[in-house]
Design a protein around this motif. Structure first.
Motif, PDB file in Angstrom:
ATOM      1  N   SER A  24       0.880  -1.189  -0.011  1.00 49.71           N
ATOM      2  CA  SER A  24      -0.133   0.064  -0.034  1.00 49.71           C
ATOM      3  C   SER A  24       0.931   1.273   0.023  1.00 49.71           C
ATOM      4  CB  SER A  24      -0.892   0.106   1.130  1.00 49.71           C
ATOM      5  OG  SER A  24      -0.171  -0.040   2.480  1.00 49.71           O
ATOM      6  N   ARG A  25       0.382   2.440   0.006  1.00 52.49           N
ATOM      7  CA  ARG A  25       1.080   3.601  -0.194  1.00 52.49           C
ATOM      8  C   ARG A  25       0.082   4.673   0.288  1.00 52.49           C
ATOM      9  NH1 ARG A  25      -0.628   0.576  -3.335  1.00 52.49           N
ATOM     10  NH2 ARG A  25       1.166   0.342  -4.660  1.00 52.49           N
ATOM     11  N   PHE A  26       0.731   5.763   0.972  1.00 48.18           N
ATOM     12  CA  PHE A  26      -0.147   6.948   1.471  1.00 48.18           C
ATOM     13  C   PHE A  26      -0.081   8.022   0.490  1.00 48.18           C
ATOM     14  CE2 PHE A  26       0.968   4.783   5.516  1.00 48.18           C
ATOM     15  CZ  PHE A  26      -0.220   4.906   6.082  1.00 48.18           C
ATOM     16  N   VAL A  27      -1.120   8.698   0.051  1.00 52.21           N
ATOM     17  CA  VAL A  27      -1.325   9.583  -0.858  1.00 52.21           C
ATOM     18  C   VAL A  27      -2.244  10.943  -0.386  1.00 52.21           C
ATOM     19  CG1 VAL A  27      -1.145   8.104  -2.861  1.00 52.21           C
ATOM     20  CG2 VAL A  27      -3.501   8.576  -1.859  1.00 52.21           C
ATOM     21  N   ILE A  28      -1.620  12.114  -0.830  1.00 50.68           N
ATOM     22  CA  ILE A  28      -2.500  13.502  -0.416  1.00 50.68           C
ATOM     23  C   ILE A  28      -3.965  13.206  -0.863  1.00 50.68           C
ATOM     24  CG2 ILE A  28      -2.409  15.647  -1.146  1.00 50.68           C
ATOM     25  CD1 ILE A  28      -0.265  15.057   0.711  1.00 50.68           C
ATOM     26  N   ASP A  29      -4.293  12.499  -2.241  1.00 51.47           N
ATOM     27  CA  ASP A  29      -5.609  12.677  -2.753  1.00 51.47           C
ATOM     28  C   ASP A  29      -5.907  11.378  -3.276  1.00 51.47           C
ATOM     29  OD1 ASP A  29      -8.176  13.565  -3.851  1.00 51.47           O
ATOM     30  OD2 ASP A  29      -7.064  12.700  -5.640  1.00 51.47           O
ATOM     31  N   LYS A  30      -6.798  10.676  -2.906  1.00 52.73           N
ATOM     32  CA  LYS A  30      -7.004   9.115  -3.168  1.00 52.73           C
ATOM     33  C   LYS A  30      -8.173   9.142  -4.343  1.00 52.73           C
ATOM     34  CE  LYS A  30      -8.254   4.765  -1.194  1.00 52.73           C
ATOM     35  NZ  LYS A  30      -8.427   4.234   0.296  1.00 52.73           N
ATOM     36  N   THR A  31      -9.016  10.228  -4.241  1.00 50.14           N
ATOM     37  CA  THR A  31     -10.497  10.252  -4.873  1.00 50.14           C
ATOM     38  C   THR A  31      -9.956   9.978  -6.682  1.00 50.14           C
ATOM     39  OG1 THR A  31     -10.402  12.391  -4.995  1.00 50.14           O
ATOM     40  CG2 THR A  31     -11.864  11.518  -3.476  1.00 50.14           C
ATOM     41  N   GLY A  32      -8.873  10.778  -7.049  1.00 55.54           N
ATOM     42  CA  GLY A  32      -8.547  10.810  -8.601  1.00 55.54           C
ATOM     43  C   GLY A  32      -7.816   9.547  -8.749  1.00 55.54           C
ATOM     44  N   LEU A  33      -7.257   8.678  -7.809  1.00 49.85           N
ATOM     45  CA  LEU A  33      -6.295   7.675  -8.210  1.00 49.85           C
ATOM     46  C   LEU A  33      -7.488   6.273  -8.026  1.00 49.85           C
ATOM     47  CD1 LEU A  33      -3.257   8.192  -5.946  1.00 49.85           C
ATOM     48  CD2 LEU A  33      -3.822   9.095  -8.389  1.00 49.85           C
ATOM     49  N   ARG A  79      -5.147  10.322 -11.734  1.00 51.86           N
ATOM     50  CA  ARG A  79      -3.949  11.233 -11.242  1.00 51.86           C
ATOM     51  C   ARG A  79      -4.609  11.854  -9.914  1.00 51.86           C
ATOM     52  NH1 ARG A  79      -5.679  16.317 -12.418  1.00 51.86           N
ATOM     53  NH2 ARG A  79      -7.512  16.592 -14.117  1.00 51.86           N
ATOM     54  N   PRO A  80      -3.806  12.060  -9.092  1.00 49.12           N
ATOM     55  CA  PRO A  80      -4.316  13.019  -7.763  1.00 49.12           C
ATOM     56  C   PRO A  80      -4.847  14.491  -8.229  1.00 49.12           C
ATOM     57  CG  PRO A  80      -1.750  13.304  -8.017  1.00 49.12           C
ATOM     58  CD  PRO A  80      -2.192  12.231  -9.051  1.00 49.12           C
ATOM     59  N   VAL A  81      -6.063  14.685  -7.582  1.00 44.42           N
ATOM     60  CA  VAL A  81      -6.820  15.926  -7.678  1.00 44.42           C
ATOM     61  C   VAL A  81      -6.589  16.738  -6.653  1.00 44.42           C
ATOM     62  CG1 VAL A  81      -8.736  16.865  -7.910  1.00 44.42           C
ATOM     63  CG2 VAL A  81      -8.692  14.624  -8.921  1.00 44.42           C
ATOM     64  N   ILE A  82      -5.442  17.842  -6.866  1.00 49.27           N
ATOM     65  CA  ILE A  82      -4.911  18.649  -5.953  1.00 49.27           C
ATOM     66  C   ILE A  82      -5.252  19.889  -6.468  1.00 49.27           C
ATOM     67  CG2 ILE A  82      -2.856  19.344  -4.492  1.00 49.27           C
ATOM     68  CD1 ILE A  82      -1.658  16.582  -5.073  1.00 49.27           C
ATOM     69  N   PRO A  83      -6.225  20.810  -5.767  1.00 55.25           N
ATOM     70  CA  PRO A  83      -6.610  21.853  -6.307  1.00 55.25           C
ATOM     71  C   PRO A  83      -5.464  22.949  -6.227  1.00 55.25           C
ATOM     72  CG  PRO A  83      -8.341  21.173  -5.010  1.00 55.25           C
ATOM     73  CD  PRO A  83      -7.106  20.250  -4.867  1.00 55.25           C
ATOM     74  N   GLU A  84      -5.267  23.992  -7.252  1.00 51.07           N
ATOM     75  CA  GLU A  84      -4.320  24.814  -7.139  1.00 51.07           C
ATOM     76  C   GLU A  84      -4.770  26.017  -5.907  1.00 51.07           C
ATOM     77  OE1 GLU A  84      -1.631  27.813 -10.179  1.00 51.07           O
ATOM     78  OE2 GLU A  84      -3.184  26.341 -10.815  1.00 51.07           O
ATOM     79  N   ARG A  85      -3.641  26.431  -5.283  1.00 50.05           N
ATOM     80  CA  ARG A  85      -3.997  27.400  -4.171  1.00 50.05           C
ATOM     81  C   ARG A  85      -3.571  28.469  -4.628  1.00 50.05           C
ATOM     82  NH1 ARG A  85      -2.022  24.027   1.189  1.00 50.05           N
ATOM     83  NH2 ARG A  85      -3.630  22.277   1.121  1.00 50.05           N
ATOM     84  N   PRO A  86      -4.271  29.771  -4.065  1.00 53.45           N
ATOM     85  CA  PRO A  86      -3.809  31.168  -4.417  1.00 53.45           C
ATOM     86  C   PRO A  86      -2.477  31.260  -3.496  1.00 53.45           C
ATOM     87  CG  PRO A  86      -5.560  31.213  -2.507  1.00 53.45           C
ATOM     88  CD  PRO A  86      -5.423  29.756  -3.202  1.00 53.45           C
ATOM     89  N   ILE A 105       5.550  14.567  -2.949  1.00 53.27           N
ATOM     90  CA  ILE A 105       4.041  14.593  -3.508  1.00 53.27           C
ATOM     91  C   ILE A 105       4.557  13.682  -4.776  1.00 53.27           C
ATOM     92  CG2 ILE A 105       1.962  15.042  -4.108  1.00 53.27           C
ATOM     93  CD1 ILE A 105       2.250  17.541  -2.452  1.00 53.27           C
ATOM     94  N   CYS A 106       4.844  12.197  -4.497  1.00 53.17           N
ATOM     95  CA  CYS A 106       5.557  11.588  -5.570  1.00 53.17           C
ATOM     96  C   CYS A 106       4.091  11.164  -6.562  1.00 53.17           C
ATOM     97  CB  CYS A 106       6.226  10.419  -5.213  1.00 53.17           C
ATOM     98  SG  CYS A 106       7.685  10.718  -4.249  1.00 53.17           S
ATOM     99  N   SER A 107       2.967  10.930  -5.891  1.00 48.57           N
ATOM    100  CA  SER A 107       2.021  10.507  -6.846  1.00 48.57           C
ATOM    101  C   SER A 107       1.637  11.640  -8.028  1.00 48.57           C
ATOM    102  CB  SER A 107       0.685  10.638  -5.978  1.00 48.57           C
ATOM    103  OG  SER A 107       0.374  11.909  -5.546  1.00 48.57           O
ATOM    104  N   GLY A 108       2.112  12.886  -7.774  1.00 47.21           N
ATOM    105  CA  GLY A 108       1.890  13.906  -9.023  1.00 47.21           C
ATOM    106  C   GLY A 108       2.667  13.719 -10.206  1.00 47.21           C
TER     107      GLY A 108
END
Length: 376
Positions: A66-75, A82-89, A185-188
């Motif tokens: 297994s692995r830990f990820v910042i975002d799971k929904t997109g994967l 791909r990870p769905v990580i919204p761009e921040r201001p 954040i290697c998933s990116g």
């Protein structure tokens, strides 16, 4: 000249764990859709059908479960992968700095001192979120640290190169203490449509504080680790590569953009890196007057179970016993620069004063770094 010690380490683990089974279900759904959509071309020999994967294949090839990820929904969505990580201001802390700060705060709490005693911050990682301003300066600002900060990238070896740099700053008197962080954040940068590599990486952040020996307790639980010696090595190779950059901003899922994500020639890497790293460790140990067989533990870069086992055997001259060659791949996967630091952080509390170990990383470049440490 001052002597440098590793005073504390810290770890941030993302909240989402992604199992091999979940990853394979998504990948196989994509394979089925691809083969169905291209059935005629496949039958005509114009396109090669994609092969499905299995959890057993992944674990045998890598040792990863297994692995830990910042975002799971997109994967786990075959339409996204791909990870769905919204761009921040710009006014909000960036996600890479945020996880680095979390790991740093863990290390600072274990250190038990005020950040006013830290004079420098190094962000050493494979995948920087942007070109500038430096991620390290953002971490520095978030933690309220004075002094200076900068980024460095030596791929999977970034942490050992960072420790070496921090130790040199301390030794020269340039800094009393240095905070070195490894947000990954290697998933990116991973191609989740590639059967041979989609399972390799996970996300995490680690931190290491290096300070002057005279400022650390001479003994006891918080005495830290004497850095006995550090050594770095690089040899150019294209066998691990990622071509994404500001000169070629192709979308990661665009046509022809697979080389803008992680790619490697795994078998070549194994054949070339294993002997290079094993020889480097043995030679460095000899120069320090250490017999590799006297090392209590190896905290190697968590690249691949087969690589780690082979390096351990070559260094120790025998099959490593339980606990001698730490493996955290099964839970975290390959976390690039952070892997050896996770292993050290999670499996070093049982050391008695005077016992020695090795932190070692290796990866793209090729690059490799060794840090021999002794419990104070």
């Amino acid at each position: 000249m001052h002597h440098a010690v590793i005073a504390a380490t810290g770890l941030y683990t993302p909240p989402h764990s992604l199992s091999n089974t979940e990853l394979v279900e998504t990948f196989n759904a994509y394979v089925e859709r691809f083969n169905g959509a291209n059935a005629e071309a496949i039958a005509a020999g114009e396109i090669v059908a994609l092969a499905p994967s299995s959890p057993e294949f992944i674990e045998k090839a890598s040792g990863i479960k297994s692995r830990f990820v910042i975002d799971k929904t997109g994967l786990i969505d075959p339409e996204v992968m791909r990870p769905v990580i919204p761009e921040r201001p710009n006014e909000e802390i960036s996600v890479l700095a945020e996880i680095a700060v979390a790991a740093a705060r863990d290390a600072i709490a274990r250190w038990g001192k005020d950040v006013s005693q830290i004079d420098a911050v190094i962000c050493a990682a494979s995948n920087m979120q942007r070109a500038y301003p430096a991620m390290a300066i953002e971490v520095q600002q978030a933690l309220g640290i004075e002094g200076f900060a900068f980024d460095m990238n030596v791929a999977c070896s970034s942490a050992t190169f960072g420790i070496k740099t921090a130790a040199d700053f301390v030794a020269s008197g340039s800094a009393r203490a240095v905070l070195m962080v490894n947000p990954e954040i290697c998933s990116g940068h991973l191609n989740f449509r590639d059967r041979d590599s989609h399972f390799i990486f996970g996300d995490v952040a680690t931190a290491v504080i290096v300070e002057r020996a005279e400022d650390a307790p001479p003994s006891g639980e918080n005495a830290g680790w004497d850095i006995l010696g550090t050594r770095l090595k690089t040899v150019f190779s294209n066998n691990i590569r990622n071509n994404f950059g500001f000169l070629n901003r192709a979308a990661p899922d665009g046509v022809g953009a697979t080389d803008k994500l992680f790619v490697q020639e795994g078998r070549k890497v194994f054949r070339e890196v294993v002997p290079m790293v094993a020889e480097m460790i043995v030679e460095h140990a000899g120069d320090l007057g250490l017999a590799p067989t006297t090392l209590k533990r190896l905290w190697l870069h968590q690249a691949n179970i087969n690589m780690n086992v082979m390096i351990g055997k070559r260094v120790l001259g025998r099959e490593p016993e339980d606990g001698e060659n730490v493996i955290i791949l099964d839970e975290y996967a390959n976390t690039s620069s952070a892997g050896s630091i996770i292993a050290f952080h999670k499996s070093s509390e049982d050391f008695a004063a005077g016992e020695t170990g090795l932190i070692c990383s290796f990866g793209a470049g090729y690059s490799a770094g060794t840090v021999f440490v002794r419990k104070r």
